[in-house]
Design a protein around this motif. Sequence first.
Motif, mmCIF file in Angstrom:
data_model
loop_
_atom_site.group_PDB
_atom_site.id
_atom_site.type_symbol
_atom_site.label_atom_id
_atom_site.label_comp_id
_atom_site.label_asym_id
_atom_site.label_seq_id
_atom_site.Cartn_x
_atom_site.Cartn_y
_atom_site.Cartn_z
ATOM 1 N N GLY A 12 84.294 15.038 42.630
ATOM 2 C CA GLY A 12 84.675 15.841 41.490
ATOM 3 C C GLY A 12 86.028 15.466 40.927
ATOM 4 N N LEU A 13 86.265 15.929 39.745
ATOM 5 C CA LEU A 13 87.477 15.596 39.000
ATOM 6 C C LEU A 13 88.735 16.110 39.691
ATOM 7 C CD1 LEU A 13 88.817 14.457 36.450
ATOM 8 C CD2 LEU A 13 88.395 16.662 35.362
ATOM 9 N N LEU A 14 88.719 17.348 40.141
ATOM 10 C CA LEU A 14 89.902 17.917 40.786
ATOM 11 C C LEU A 14 90.269 17.133 42.044
ATOM 12 C CD1 LEU A 14 92.078 20.068 40.824
ATOM 13 C CD2 LEU A 14 90.500 21.549 42.069
ATOM 14 N N TRP A 15 89.277 16.785 42.840
ATOM 15 C CA TRP A 15 89.532 16.011 44.058
ATOM 16 C C TRP A 15 90.133 14.655 43.710
ATOM 17 C CZ3 TRP A 15 90.367 16.810 48.887
ATOM 18 C CH2 TRP A 15 90.341 15.760 49.782
ATOM 19 N N GLN A 16 89.603 13.979 42.710
ATOM 20 C CA GLN A 16 90.130 12.678 42.297
ATOM 21 C C GLN A 16 91.580 12.796 41.845
ATOM 22 O OE1 GLN A 16 87.428 11.366 39.281
ATOM 23 N NE2 GLN A 16 85.849 10.752 40.733
ATOM 24 N N ILE A 17 91.888 13.826 41.107
ATOM 25 C CA ILE A 17 93.261 14.031 40.641
ATOM 26 C C ILE A 17 94.188 14.316 41.823
ATOM 27 C CG2 ILE A 17 94.774 15.553 39.306
ATOM 28 C CD1 ILE A 17 92.505 15.741 37.239
ATOM 29 N N LEU A 18 93.764 15.145 42.765
ATOM 30 C CA LEU A 18 94.595 15.453 43.929
ATOM 31 C C LEU A 18 94.871 14.203 44.765
ATOM 32 C CD1 LEU A 18 93.131 18.875 45.105
ATOM 33 C CD2 LEU A 18 95.340 18.441 44.019
ATOM 34 N N ILE A 19 93.863 13.388 44.981
ATOM 35 C CA ILE A 19 94.039 12.145 45.744
ATOM 36 C C ILE A 19 94.992 11.218 45.000
ATOM 37 C CG2 ILE A 19 92.858 10.031 46.501
ATOM 38 C CD1 ILE A 19 92.388 12.375 48.363
ATOM 39 N N ALA A 20 94.822 11.082 43.688
ATOM 40 C CA ALA A 20 95.688 10.214 42.890
ATOM 41 C C ALA A 20 97.126 10.732 42.866
ATOM 42 C CB ALA A 20 95.146 10.080 41.465
ATOM 43 N N VAL A 21 97.314 12.035 42.770
ATOM 44 C CA VAL A 21 98.663 12.620 42.785
ATOM 45 C C VAL A 21 99.323 12.359 44.138
ATOM 46 C CG1 VAL A 21 99.964 14.783 42.776
ATOM 47 C CG2 VAL A 21 98.258 14.357 41.019
ATOM 48 N N GLY A 22 98.583 12.560 45.206
ATOM 49 C CA GLY A 22 99.122 12.290 46.539
ATOM 50 C C GLY A 22 99.518 10.837 46.706
ATOM 51 N N GLY A 23 98.663 9.933 46.257
ATOM 52 C CA GLY A 23 98.984 8.510 46.330
ATOM 53 C C GLY A 23 100.172 8.137 45.462
ATOM 54 N N ALA A 24 100.252 8.720 44.277
ATOM 55 C CA ALA A 24 101.380 8.444 43.376
ATOM 56 C C ALA A 24 102.676 8.987 43.956
ATOM 57 C CB ALA A 24 101.117 9.059 41.997
ATOM 58 N N MET A 61 83.318 4.540 28.201
ATOM 59 C CA MET A 61 83.726 5.903 28.482
ATOM 60 C C MET A 61 84.414 6.014 29.839
ATOM 61 S SD MET A 61 83.782 8.819 27.151
ATOM 62 C CE MET A 61 83.871 10.533 27.484
ATOM 63 N N SER A 62 83.963 5.251 30.839
ATOM 64 C CA SER A 62 84.561 5.368 32.164
ATOM 65 C C SER A 62 86.001 4.850 32.179
ATOM 66 C CB SER A 62 83.726 4.623 33.195
ATOM 67 O OG SER A 62 83.705 3.253 32.912
ATOM 68 N N PHE A 63 86.332 3.866 31.325
ATOM 69 C CA PHE A 63 87.702 3.364 31.260
ATOM 70 C C PHE A 63 88.629 4.441 30.709
ATOM 71 C CE2 PHE A 63 91.160 1.009 29.123
ATOM 72 C CZ PHE A 63 91.686 0.382 30.244
ATOM 73 N N LEU A 64 88.178 5.176 29.719
ATOM 74 C CA LEU A 64 88.965 6.282 29.166
ATOM 75 C C LEU A 64 89.159 7.384 30.217
ATOM 76 C CD1 LEU A 64 90.369 7.395 26.668
ATOM 77 C CD2 LEU A 64 88.194 8.372 25.962
ATOM 78 N N TYR A 65 88.125 7.663 30.963
ATOM 79 C CA TYR A 65 88.185 8.630 32.057
ATOM 80 C C TYR A 65 89.210 8.179 33.100
ATOM 81 C CZ TYR A 65 86.209 11.496 35.875
ATOM 82 O OH TYR A 65 86.023 12.369 36.903
ATOM 83 N N PHE A 66 89.201 6.903 33.434
ATOM 84 C CA PHE A 66 90.137 6.303 34.381
ATOM 85 C C PHE A 66 91.575 6.463 33.889
ATOM 86 C CE2 PHE A 66 92.018 2.369 36.289
ATOM 87 C CZ PHE A 66 91.792 2.683 37.615
ATOM 88 N N LEU A 67 91.820 6.186 32.619
ATOM 89 C CA LEU A 67 93.157 6.337 32.043
ATOM 90 C C LEU A 67 93.596 7.798 31.999
ATOM 91 C CD1 LEU A 67 93.144 3.806 29.066
ATOM 92 C CD2 LEU A 67 94.240 3.562 31.299
ATOM 93 N N LEU A 68 92.675 8.688 31.686
ATOM 94 C CA LEU A 68 92.995 10.114 31.634
ATOM 95 C C LEU A 68 93.390 10.644 33.013
ATOM 96 C CD1 LEU A 68 93.129 12.692 29.937
ATOM 97 C CD2 LEU A 68 90.740 13.079 30.515
ATOM 98 N N ILE A 69 92.642 10.285 34.038
ATOM 99 C CA ILE A 69 92.987 10.702 35.397
ATOM 100 C C ILE A 69 94.325 10.093 35.794
ATOM 101 C CG2 ILE A 69 92.369 10.451 37.841
ATOM 102 C CD1 ILE A 69 89.468 10.825 37.002
ATOM 103 N N GLY A 70 94.565 8.836 35.432
ATOM 104 C CA GLY A 70 95.842 8.193 35.724
ATOM 105 C C GLY A 70 97.004 8.899 35.050
ATOM 106 N N ALA A 71 96.840 9.261 33.795
ATOM 107 C CA ALA A 71 97.916 9.936 33.054
ATOM 108 C C ALA A 71 98.211 11.309 33.647
ATOM 109 C CB ALA A 71 97.537 10.064 31.576
ATOM 110 N N ILE A 72 97.181 12.059 33.948
ATOM 111 C CA ILE A 72 97.377 13.396 34.528
ATOM 112 C C ILE A 72 98.017 13.281 35.907
ATOM 113 C CG2 ILE A 72 96.167 15.431 35.443
ATOM 114 C CD1 ILE A 72 94.111 14.992 33.148
#
Length: 80
Positions: free
Chosen positions: A55-67, A1-12
Amino acid sequence: MSFLYFLLIGAISGWLAGQIWKGAGFGLIGNIIVGIIGGIFGGWLAGKLGIGGGGLLWQILIAVGGAWILLFIISLIKKA
């Protein structure tokens, strides 16, 4: 399940970074790759700067900034 979560955050994250950078995404696979690399880079950079959160929102914001930073660096390399 965590791998799917990782891919979902990556895609978003990759899709959002693509929207910010060029007004369009990079396709599903491209978004996932950009988002995952951006997430790793953003997480590393946030750790170095002492920026923490959870949290999910923080992870997405950090990933978006890095991307976004990743896309900026790639554009500089392409111009050279």
